[in-house]
Scaffold this motif. Sequence first.
Motif, PDB file in Angstrom:
ATOM      1  N   ILE A  93       7.094 157.384  65.621  1.00 26.26           N
ATOM      2  CA  ILE A  93       6.478 158.701  65.833  1.00 26.26           C
ATOM      3  C   ILE A  93       5.076 158.750  65.244  1.00 26.26           C
ATOM      4  CG2 ILE A  93       6.622 161.146  65.164  1.00 26.26           C
ATOM      5  CD1 ILE A  93       9.647 160.935  65.408  1.00 26.26           C
ATOM      6  N   TYR A  94       4.909 158.182  64.048  1.00 22.11           N
ATOM      7  CA  TYR A  94       3.610 158.262  63.370  1.00 22.11           C
ATOM      8  C   TYR A  94       2.540 157.446  64.086  1.00 22.11           C
ATOM      9  CZ  TYR A  94       0.624 159.251  59.343  1.00 22.11           C
ATOM     10  OH  TYR A  94      -0.380 159.730  58.527  1.00 22.11           O
ATOM     11  N   ASN A  95       2.958 156.449  64.846  1.00 19.10           N
ATOM     12  CA  ASN A  95       2.006 155.613  65.568  1.00 19.10           C
ATOM     13  C   ASN A  95       2.012 155.912  67.072  1.00 19.10           C
ATOM     14  OD1 ASN A  95       0.918 153.391  63.540  1.00 19.10           O
ATOM     15  ND2 ASN A  95       3.072 153.776  63.044  1.00 19.10           N
ATOM     16  N   SER A  96       2.332 157.168  67.379  1.00 22.18           N
ATOM     17  CA  SER A  96       2.338 157.641  68.762  1.00 22.18           C
ATOM     18  C   SER A  96       1.567 158.955  68.830  1.00 22.18           C
ATOM     19  CB  SER A  96       3.784 157.848  69.223  1.00 22.18           C
ATOM     20  OG  SER A  96       4.330 159.027  68.639  1.00 22.18           O
ATOM     21  N   PRO A  97       1.413 159.537  70.009  1.00 20.71           N
ATOM     22  CA  PRO A  97       0.746 160.841  70.104  1.00 20.71           C
ATOM     23  C   PRO A  97       1.465 161.967  69.365  1.00 20.71           C
ATOM     24  CG  PRO A  97       0.780 159.759  72.246  1.00 20.71           C
ATOM     25  CD  PRO A  97       1.637 158.933  71.343  1.00 20.71           C
ATOM     26  N   LEU A  98       2.687 161.710  68.895  1.00 16.44           N
ATOM     27  CA  LEU A  98       3.458 162.722  68.176  1.00 16.44           C
ATOM     28  C   LEU A  98       3.094 162.804  66.696  1.00 16.44           C
ATOM     29  CD1 LEU A  98       6.977 161.992  69.734  1.00 16.44           C
ATOM     30  CD2 LEU A  98       5.402 163.835  70.341  1.00 16.44           C
ATOM     31  N   ARG A  99       2.125 161.992  66.255  1.00 13.72           N
ATOM     32  CA  ARG A  99       1.768 161.969  64.833  1.00 13.72           C
ATOM     33  C   ARG A  99       1.403 163.366  64.317  1.00 13.72           C
ATOM     34  NH1 ARG A  99      -3.032 158.322  62.233  1.00 13.72           N
ATOM     35  NH2 ARG A  99      -1.776 156.688  63.230  1.00 13.72           N
ATOM     36  N   GLY A 100       0.639 164.116  65.109  1.00 15.20           N
ATOM     37  CA  GLY A 100       0.211 165.445  64.673  1.00 15.20           C
ATOM     38  C   GLY A 100       1.382 166.367  64.405  1.00 15.20           C
ATOM     39  N   ILE A 101       2.402 166.306  65.269  1.00 14.22           N
ATOM     40  CA  ILE A 101       3.594 167.136  65.070  1.00 14.22           C
ATOM     41  C   ILE A 101       4.327 166.709  63.804  1.00 14.22           C
ATOM     42  CG2 ILE A 101       5.829 167.772  66.047  1.00 14.22           C
ATOM     43  CD1 ILE A 101       4.610 167.381  68.819  1.00 14.22           C
ATOM     44  N   TYR A 102       4.448 165.397  63.599  1.00 13.40           N
ATOM     45  CA  TYR A 102       5.110 164.855  62.399  1.00 13.40           C
ATOM     46  C   TYR A 102       4.433 165.370  61.129  1.00 13.40           C
ATOM     47  CZ  TYR A 102       6.778 161.230  59.109  1.00 13.40           C
ATOM     48  OH  TYR A 102       7.311 160.569  58.036  1.00 13.40           O
ATOM     49  N   LYS A 103       3.108 165.249  61.076  1.00 12.97           N
ATOM     50  CA  LYS A 103       2.362 165.683  59.899  1.00 12.97           C
ATOM     51  C   LYS A 103       2.442 167.189  59.716  1.00 12.97           C
ATOM     52  CE  LYS A 103      -1.594 163.591  59.069  1.00 12.97           C
ATOM     53  NZ  LYS A 103      -2.957 163.036  59.265  1.00 12.97           N
ATOM     54  N   HIS A 104       2.422 167.937  60.832  1.00 16.35           N
ATOM     55  CA  HIS A 104       2.504 169.392  60.732  1.00 16.35           C
ATOM     56  C   HIS A 104       3.852 169.834  60.166  1.00 16.35           C
ATOM     57  CE1 HIS A 104       1.834 173.611  61.811  1.00 16.35           C
ATOM     58  NE2 HIS A 104       3.092 173.610  62.258  1.00 16.35           N
ATOM     59  N   VAL A 105       4.923 169.230  60.666  1.00 20.54           N
ATOM     60  CA  VAL A 105       6.267 169.621  60.228  1.00 20.54           C
ATOM     61  C   VAL A 105       6.439 169.420  58.730  1.00 20.54           C
ATOM     62  CG1 VAL A 105       8.723 168.995  60.358  1.00 20.54           C
ATOM     63  CG2 VAL A 105       7.387 169.271  62.459  1.00 20.54           C
ATOM     64  N   PHE A 106       6.023 168.266  58.210  1.00 24.20           N
ATOM     65  CA  PHE A 106       6.281 167.968  56.805  1.00 24.20           C
ATOM     66  C   PHE A 106       5.222 168.508  55.846  1.00 24.20           C
ATOM     67  CE2 PHE A 106       8.857 164.570  58.847  1.00 24.20           C
ATOM     68  CZ  PHE A 106      10.075 164.952  58.309  1.00 24.20           C
ATOM     69  N   ASN A 107       4.012 168.714  56.328  1.00 14.74           N
ATOM     70  CA  ASN A 107       2.934 169.133  55.418  1.00 14.74           C
ATOM     71  C   ASN A 107       2.421 170.552  55.643  1.00 14.74           C
ATOM     72  OD1 ASN A 107       2.783 166.551  54.100  1.00 14.74           O
ATOM     73  ND2 ASN A 107       1.740 165.768  55.914  1.00 14.74           N
TER      74      ASN A 107
END
Length: 400
Positions: A31-45
């Motif tokens: 996920i972090y190395n795909s276009p979904l990185r922004g969602i990943y970072k938003h959810v946790f941070n």
Amino acid sequence: MRLFRTYKKPVKLELATSLLLIFSTLLALFIYNSPLRGIYKHVFNRIYITPNFSLHMFINDFLMAIFFLVAGLEIKHEILYGNLSSLKKASFPIIASIGGVTVPALIYFIFNKNTPLINGICIPISTDIAFAIGLFLLFRNKLNPSLKIFLLSLAVVDDLISIAAIGLIYSLDIDLFYLIIGLLILITLCIANKIFNVESVTYYLIGGACLWYFIHLSGVHSTISGILLAIAVPSKPNIRNVSTLERLQKFLVPINSLLIIPLFAFANTGVSLSYDLTFSHAPTLSLGIILGLCIGKPLGIMLFSYISCLLKITEKPTYISWSSIFLVSLIAGIGFTMAIFVSEVAFIRDAALINIAKMSILCSAVISIFSTSIAIYIYSHMNNKSQRNSSIKPNKYHIS
């Protein structure tokens, strides 16, 4: 990180935990190395439990305090009733574990002394037993089952040293007012145990939540509250021959194994694989971690245990051989979960260093897994060949 033995879990749960941990790690990397990185970072941070407490902080500071509580309960049980209950039982794994902590820390220190990177000295000192047990179970037909006892005993001491180091090295400026309140809560819980014989699991969980809150406000790393709570939990069996410690473990161990550990791995292994793969910004950080885990761990365990036996300070258990201890020492080089946790704490204000540290931890885990697999194959092949040459029927377990 250990799969806890006091609560008797079936092999299926141990395997499930290891598989979930691997799956969570790979999913986070994808996920972090795909276009979904922004969602990943938003959810946790960017998602907050309270105004100043993000979801990432909730996982690392609160849920990991529960992890440390489970660790503390296991350590307490082992000291009172288990493999650390007597000097004769405890001396060999204790000395081996001290070596497995000291040598990696020394290697890291040599590479990073007199630099700001020295703050990560505790990163390569821990063993991830969730991964280690998974690897052990994978090769269980080639290994003596008694090795698991030594591996878990080693991990108990390893956890205890690592937890103490986190509490001493990574606590922030201490607020004595909140710390005193936290200690008063701990004393109240101990009095409830020793004097009033309170056995309610709910009582200790509520008291533990209050303890966590004030320890968190004090500046001492809040996960230490889990260890402190374990001190207060009653360990003597009641009239039904079941202690509060065992009931608490029965409740928490599945939550810890199937939820907290995989969730922590998913939330903390978001690493950019395209970022500075040569680690040129901090080569000594990478060298300290990789060499500390892959070489320092096995070297420290073998060196300290062999010299202590040579000097008759301790005695190697008769049920394991030096070759099998070497295999365990290679497995101990998988320092995944706790190492990632420490890197988050050690370099809390530097995302680049955290990324490099996590990449180094992932590399060392892969190296340790491959080296262990190769070593087991070589020893198994040599033993089979030796047994064929001597016309002796092979034992079920090739490596004792």
